[in-house]
Design a protein around this motif. Structure first.
Motif, PDB file in Angstrom:
ATOM      1  N   PRO A 471       0.709  -1.117  -0.026  1.00  0.00           N
ATOM      2  CA  PRO A 471      -0.024  -0.139   0.042  1.00  0.00           C
ATOM      3  C   PRO A 471       0.864   1.222  -0.027  1.00  0.00           C
ATOM      4  O   PRO A 471       2.101   1.299   0.534  1.00  0.00           O
ATOM      5  N   ALA A 472       0.343   2.242  -0.822  1.00  0.00           N
ATOM      6  CA  ALA A 472       1.107   3.591  -0.874  1.00  0.00           C
ATOM      7  C   ALA A 472       1.578   4.137   0.571  1.00  0.00           C
ATOM      8  O   ALA A 472       2.607   4.628   0.723  1.00  0.00           O
ATOM      9  N   SER A 473       0.528   3.997   1.569  1.00  0.00           N
ATOM     10  CA  SER A 473       0.797   4.522   2.675  1.00  0.00           C
ATOM     11  C   SER A 473       1.700   3.999   3.503  1.00  0.00           C
ATOM     12  O   SER A 473       2.245   4.485   4.444  1.00  0.00           O
ATOM     13  N   GLU A 474       2.145   2.780   3.145  1.00  0.00           N
ATOM     14  CA  GLU A 474       3.064   1.928   3.987  1.00  0.00           C
ATOM     15  C   GLU A 474       4.530   2.178   3.349  1.00  0.00           C
ATOM     16  O   GLU A 474       5.574   1.858   3.986  1.00  0.00           O
ATOM     17  N   VAL A 475       4.729   2.470   2.100  1.00  0.00           N
ATOM     18  CA  VAL A 475       6.141   2.572   1.345  1.00  0.00           C
ATOM     19  C   VAL A 475       6.886   3.571   2.275  1.00  0.00           C
ATOM     20  O   VAL A 475       8.166   3.078   2.368  1.00  0.00           O
ATOM     21  N   PRO A 476       6.616   4.703   2.655  1.00  0.00           N
ATOM     22  CA  PRO A 476       7.579   5.458   3.161  1.00  0.00           C
ATOM     23  C   PRO A 476       7.994   4.660   4.665  1.00  0.00           C
ATOM     24  O   PRO A 476       9.104   5.352   5.310  1.00  0.00           O
ATOM     25  N   HIS A 477       7.368   3.655   5.083  1.00  0.00           N
ATOM     26  CA  HIS A 477       7.812   3.190   6.486  1.00  0.00           C
ATOM     27  C   HIS A 477       8.386   1.746   6.399  1.00  0.00           C
ATOM     28  O   HIS A 477       8.748   1.071   7.306  1.00  0.00           O
ATOM     29  N   ILE A 478       8.527   1.691   5.100  1.00  0.00           N
ATOM     30  CA  ILE A 478       9.037   0.000   4.875  1.00  0.00           C
ATOM     31  C   ILE A 478      10.473  -0.422   5.522  1.00  0.00           C
ATOM     32  O   ILE A 478      10.525  -1.431   5.894  1.00  0.00           O
ATOM     33  N   PHE A 479      11.308   0.675   5.621  1.00  0.00           N
ATOM     34  CA  PHE A 479      12.637   0.502   6.277  1.00  0.00           C
ATOM     35  C   PHE A 479      12.634   0.773   7.715  1.00  0.00           C
ATOM     36  O   PHE A 479      13.766   0.643   8.174  1.00  0.00           O
ATOM     37  N   GLU A 480      11.620   1.051   8.410  1.00  0.00           N
ATOM     38  CA  GLU A 480      11.708   1.432   9.665  1.00  0.00           C
ATOM     39  C   GLU A 480      11.651   0.089  10.624  1.00  0.00           C
ATOM     40  O   GLU A 480      11.120  -0.917  10.273  1.00  0.00           O
ATOM     41  N   ILE A 514      18.840   2.602  -1.456  1.00  0.00           N
ATOM     42  CA  ILE A 514      17.938   1.684  -1.918  1.00  0.00           C
ATOM     43  C   ILE A 514      16.782   2.155  -1.911  1.00  0.00           C
ATOM     44  O   ILE A 514      16.464   3.338  -1.432  1.00  0.00           O
ATOM     45  N   GLN A 515      15.954   1.793  -2.957  1.00  0.00           N
ATOM     46  CA  GLN A 515      14.691   2.292  -3.328  1.00  0.00           C
ATOM     47  C   GLN A 515      13.763   1.030  -3.480  1.00  0.00           C
ATOM     48  O   GLN A 515      14.146   0.028  -3.761  1.00  0.00           O
ATOM     49  N   VAL A 516      12.596   1.401  -2.919  1.00  0.00           N
ATOM     50  CA  VAL A 516      11.386   0.500  -2.982  1.00  0.00           C
ATOM     51  C   VAL A 516      10.265   0.826  -4.146  1.00  0.00           C
ATOM     52  O   VAL A 516       9.638   2.107  -3.911  1.00  0.00           O
ATOM     53  N   SER A 517       9.579   0.150  -5.167  1.00  0.00           N
ATOM     54  CA  SER A 517       8.742   0.602  -5.846  1.00  0.00           C
ATOM     55  C   SER A 517       7.501  -0.505  -5.813  1.00  0.00           C
ATOM     56  O   SER A 517       7.923  -1.710  -6.174  1.00  0.00           O
ATOM     57  N   SER A 518       6.391  -0.321  -5.910  1.00  0.00           N
ATOM     58  CA  SER A 518       5.290  -1.279  -5.784  1.00  0.00           C
ATOM     59  C   SER A 518       4.281  -0.936  -6.562  1.00  0.00           C
ATOM     60  O   SER A 518       3.336   0.398  -5.945  1.00  0.00           O
ATOM     61  N   GLN A 519       4.014  -1.145  -7.792  1.00  0.00           N
ATOM     62  CA  GLN A 519       2.817  -1.059  -8.678  1.00  0.00           C
ATOM     63  C   GLN A 519       2.678  -2.210  -9.637  1.00  0.00           C
ATOM     64  O   GLN A 519       3.607  -2.552  -9.898  1.00  0.00           O
ATOM     65  N   ASP A 520       1.603  -2.106 -10.257  1.00  0.00           N
ATOM     66  CA  ASP A 520       1.025  -2.868 -11.294  1.00  0.00           C
ATOM     67  C   ASP A 520       1.444  -4.316 -11.114  1.00  0.00           C
ATOM     68  O   ASP A 520       1.880  -5.289 -11.769  1.00  0.00           O
ATOM     69  N   GLY A 521       0.946  -4.720  -9.746  1.00  0.00           N
ATOM     70  CA  GLY A 521       0.922  -6.088  -9.228  1.00  0.00           C
ATOM     71  C   GLY A 521       2.487  -6.735  -9.157  1.00  0.00           C
ATOM     72  O   GLY A 521       2.825  -7.866  -9.166  1.00  0.00           O
ATOM     73  N   GLN A 522       3.408  -5.578  -8.663  1.00  0.00           N
ATOM     74  CA  GLN A 522       4.786  -5.944  -8.690  1.00  0.00           C
ATOM     75  C   GLN A 522       5.430  -5.212  -7.637  1.00  0.00           C
ATOM     76  O   GLN A 522       5.279  -3.989  -7.764  1.00  0.00           O
ATOM     77  N   THR A 523       6.390  -5.828  -6.954  1.00  0.00           N
ATOM     78  CA  THR A 523       7.281  -4.991  -5.845  1.00  0.00           C
ATOM     79  C   THR A 523       8.535  -5.261  -6.122  1.00  0.00           C
ATOM     80  O   THR A 523       9.138  -6.536  -6.208  1.00  0.00           O
ATOM     81  N   CYS A 524       9.403  -4.048  -6.049  1.00  0.00           N
ATOM     82  CA  CYS A 524      10.972  -4.218  -6.381  1.00  0.00           C
ATOM     83  C   CYS A 524      11.610  -3.430  -5.455  1.00  0.00           C
ATOM     84  O   CYS A 524      11.468  -2.178  -5.173  1.00  0.00           O
ATOM     85  N   PHE A 525      12.947  -4.053  -5.053  1.00  0.00           N
ATOM     86  CA  PHE A 525      13.705  -3.423  -4.247  1.00  0.00           C
ATOM     87  C   PHE A 525      14.953  -3.309  -4.915  1.00  0.00           C
ATOM     88  O   PHE A 525      15.594  -4.244  -5.464  1.00  0.00           O
ATOM     89  N   THR A 526      15.674  -1.969  -4.988  1.00  0.00           N
ATOM     90  CA  THR A 526      16.721  -1.799  -6.186  1.00  0.00           C
ATOM     91  C   THR A 526      17.638  -1.128  -5.297  1.00  0.00           C
ATOM     92  O   THR A 526      17.674  -0.034  -4.740  1.00  0.00           O
ATOM     93  N   ALA A 527      18.947  -1.805  -5.244  1.00  0.00           N
ATOM     94  CA  ALA A 527      20.095  -1.123  -4.229  1.00  0.00           C
ATOM     95  C   ALA A 527      21.027  -0.825  -5.410  1.00  0.00           C
ATOM     96  O   ALA A 527      21.476  -1.459  -6.243  1.00  0.00           O
ATOM     97  N   GLU A 528      21.731   0.388  -5.385  1.00  0.00           N
ATOM     98  CA  GLU A 528      22.617   0.656  -6.128  1.00  0.00           C
ATOM     99  C   GLU A 528      23.956   0.936  -5.137  1.00  0.00           C
ATOM    100  O   GLU A 528      24.146   1.747  -4.059  1.00  0.00           O
ATOM    101  N   LEU A 529      25.261   0.122  -5.350  1.00  0.00           N
ATOM    102  CA  LEU A 529      26.215   0.389  -4.654  1.00  0.00           C
ATOM    103  C   LEU A 529      27.461   0.694  -5.336  1.00  0.00           C
ATOM    104  O   LEU A 529      27.801   0.104  -6.588  1.00  0.00           O
ATOM    105  N   PRO A 530      28.285   1.862  -4.973  1.00  0.00           N
ATOM    106  CA  PRO A 530      29.633   1.753  -5.779  1.00  0.00           C
ATOM    107  C   PRO A 530      30.659   0.896  -5.464  1.00  0.00           C
ATOM    108  O   PRO A 530      30.755   0.300  -4.360  1.00  0.00           O
ATOM    109  N   VAL A 531      31.252   0.427  -6.653  1.00  0.00           N
ATOM    110  CA  VAL A 531      32.071  -0.603  -6.435  1.00  0.00           C
ATOM    111  C   VAL A 531      33.284  -0.502  -7.293  1.00  0.00           C
ATOM    112  O   VAL A 531      33.401   0.593  -8.234  1.00  0.00           O
ATOM    113  N   ARG A 532      34.496  -1.261  -7.582  1.00  0.00           N
ATOM    114  CA  ARG A 532      35.454  -1.036  -8.187  1.00  0.00           C
ATOM    115  C   ARG A 532      35.530  -2.562  -8.972  1.00  0.00           C
ATOM    116  O   ARG A 532      35.284  -3.596  -8.339  1.00  0.00           O
TER     117      ARG A 532
END
Length: 541
Positions: A471-480, A514-532
């Motif tokens: 639910p959109a109301s829960e997304v801001p609290h997902i990492f709490e 890291i960001q989370v998106s949830s729409q169109d019947g799918q939820t995605c967690f995307t982490a971006e990390l600096p590497v060499r």
């Protein structure tokens, strides 16, 4: 009268210019003046000649006949001499009609003598004129001196009369109000001095009017703004004081005011410094409290983990012991069944509590910036399938499809393998917990080049699961911490409530996001990390 020594304050003989077109009368007046001790440097016979001679000689007094022959009479000549040279004029005339006297009075003469001229009357008129001239000059000099002082004052000064009309503005008042003195003279004070309240912007009572009404010193209230002629506003402080004439009645008011913007800024700076020092003290206190909390958490976690580990080990040993005695093989035996069930509960609860304690310890280390990182070379083509293999059985048992999208040419990455494992493990646990039957869980790994001052690489790890939306109301609290979404745990698998919190902490600790998106019947967690990149060769497919 006897001859007197008629001299000015410097001891010089007083010079009197005679303007008379009748030569006999002029000679008689000259004899009279010289007999009184005055000097007569010249005699003019016309108005024009009087102006020229006065300009050249600049006498102390001009004795002017009102009726002169020619185009300019004595009144016109006197008016020009006074306006140009400021030499006092005494009129001598045989005419005293009202019209002539009114014209003469308009020029502001210093005296009159009537013809025929009497020596005593002439002497009194001259000495009276000289005394008045000296007093007027002293008063004028005093006024100029006072005006110079007021102009030099750094504060704004406005002087009004008893009718609240402007009589004087100094330079500072001109600058602050936006009005020049020549524009303001004669106007009401309220027309040029507008004050308003800083918060409400409502007009405030004029202190000049209050001082005129009460006859007492008036100070402005705090938060007063002056609005200039051009509409600019700035904070001011001022006072209005009435002054009195010889009769004891109010003759006017002197208003003194100043721009306090710099003082206000200095006070705000001092307040900001005081607040900063207070915040520093609070920060030190908070750090001490955090240290006490961390020490307490370390101690409590250790004290919790040690007995839990021992309980888990004891349960395992009990299970082995019972198995060796053959009790576990007695499937129809009710005691053996109960024992097996209780041992499983004991093992599960011990594992759950150990996970909670370990998560709390890891969070504490991350918050205290004490989490250890060990950089190693990671071959994703080898490492990722091994990590995911542990989750395939769980996914299959729940009829979930688990996929990996991994480029075959992905080069070896240098990062902390323990942290990456923890991030992917928590995200996969989360996905398996919330994905319905016959839905898909997909892990996607990619590498991009980030345009910075120098080119750098960014590793993207994405875990998506279908068939569920947050639910959109829960997304801001997902990492709490300990935040749970009601009714989302389809498989009743529970958890510590710290998994996603740890994921975000770890990703941030590694310098990523890291960001989370949830729409169109799918939820995605995307982490971006600096590497060499490592120098190791890419394994063949």
């Amino acid at each position: 009268m006897s001859r007197l020594a008629a001299t000015d304050r410097k001891g010089q003989s007083i010079q009197i210019l005679i303007v008379e077109d009748e030569s006999v009368i002029a000679a008689d007046i000259k004899d009279c003046l010289e007999n009184l001790g005055y000097t007569v440097p010249a005699i003019a016979v016309s108005g024009e000649g009087a102006i020229t001679t006065a300009t050249a000689l600049h006498p102390d007094i001009v004795l002017m006949d009102i009726r002169l022959k020619g185009e300019m009479d004595g009144i016109q000549a006197a008016e020009q001499i006074w306006s140009r040279l400021r030499i006092p004029i005494i009129y001598s005339t045989g005419y005293s009609d009202r019209y002539t006297m009114e014209r003469a009075k308009a020029t502001g003469p210093f005296g009159y003598v009537l013809k025929p001229i009497e020596e005593r009357e002439l002497y009194v008129a001259i000495e009276t004129a000289l005394q008045r001239y000296r007093l007027d000059k002293e008063l004028q000099e005093r006024e100029q001196w006072l005006a110079s002082i007021l102009r030099a004052i750094g504060d704004g000064v406005i002087v009004v009369d008893a009718a609240s009309r402007i009589k004087f503005l100094n330079g500072a008042a001109e600058a602050l109000t936006g009005w020049r003195q020549e524009e303001a003279i004669g106007l009401k004070a309220a027309e040029i001095f507008h004050i308003i309240h800083e918060q409400t912007q409502a007009p405030l009572p004029n202190p000049i009017d209050i001082a005129l009404q009460t006859g007492s010193l008036v100070y402005l209230a705090d938060h007063t703004l002056l609005r200039s002629k051009l509409g600019h506003t700035f904070p001011i402080a001022d006072s209005a004081a009435p002054f009195y004439n010889d009769e004891g009645t109010i003759a006017g008011v002197v208003l003194v005011f100043r721009d306090i913007t710099e003082r206000r800024q200095a006070e705000e700076r001092n307040l900001a410094i005081a607040r900063a020092l207070q915040l520093e003290d609070q920060m030190v206190e908070l750090q001490q409290i955090n240290q006490i909390k961390d020490d307490f958490l370390n101690t409590v976690s250790h004290e919790l983990r040690t007995p839990l580990t021992n309980i888990k080990m004891a349960a395992r040993m009990l299970e082995i012991t019972l198995g060796q005695r053959g009790c576990l093989a007695m499937e129809t035996d009710s005691i053996a069944d109960s024992t097996i069930r209780y041992l499983k509960v004991l093992n599960d609860q011990c594992s759950r509590q150990l996970s909670l304690v370990n998560d709390l310890l890891d969070l504490q280390r991350l918050n205290a910036d004490a989490y250890s990182i060990e950089l190693t070379t990671i071959l994703f083509q080898r490492w990722l399938p091994e990590l995911v293999e542990n989750f395939r059985e769980r996914a299959q048992s729940q009829q979930q499809q688990l996929h990996i999208n991994l480029p075959i040419d992905l080069p070896p990455i240098v990062s902390d393998v323990s942290s990456l494992s923890r991030v992917l493990t928590e995200l996969l646990n989360n996905a398996i917990k919330y994905t319905p039957r016959d839905e898909h869980i997909t892990i996607t790994i990619s590498l991009t080049v980030v345009a910075q001052p120098t080119p750098a690489h960014s590793l993207q790890m994405q875990v998506c699961n279908s068939g569920v939306e947050i639910p959109a109301s829960e997304v801001p609290h997902i990492f709490e911490q300990f935040h749970r979404i009601p009714g989302m745990d389809l498989w009743r698998q529970g958890g510590t409530g710290l998994g996603l919190t740890l994921v975000k902490k770890l990703v941030t600790y590694l310098g990523g996001s890291i960001q989370v998106s949830s729409q169109d019947g799918q939820t995605c967690f995307t982490a971006e990390l600096p590497v060499r990149l490592a120098d190791a060769p890419v394994p063949s497919s």
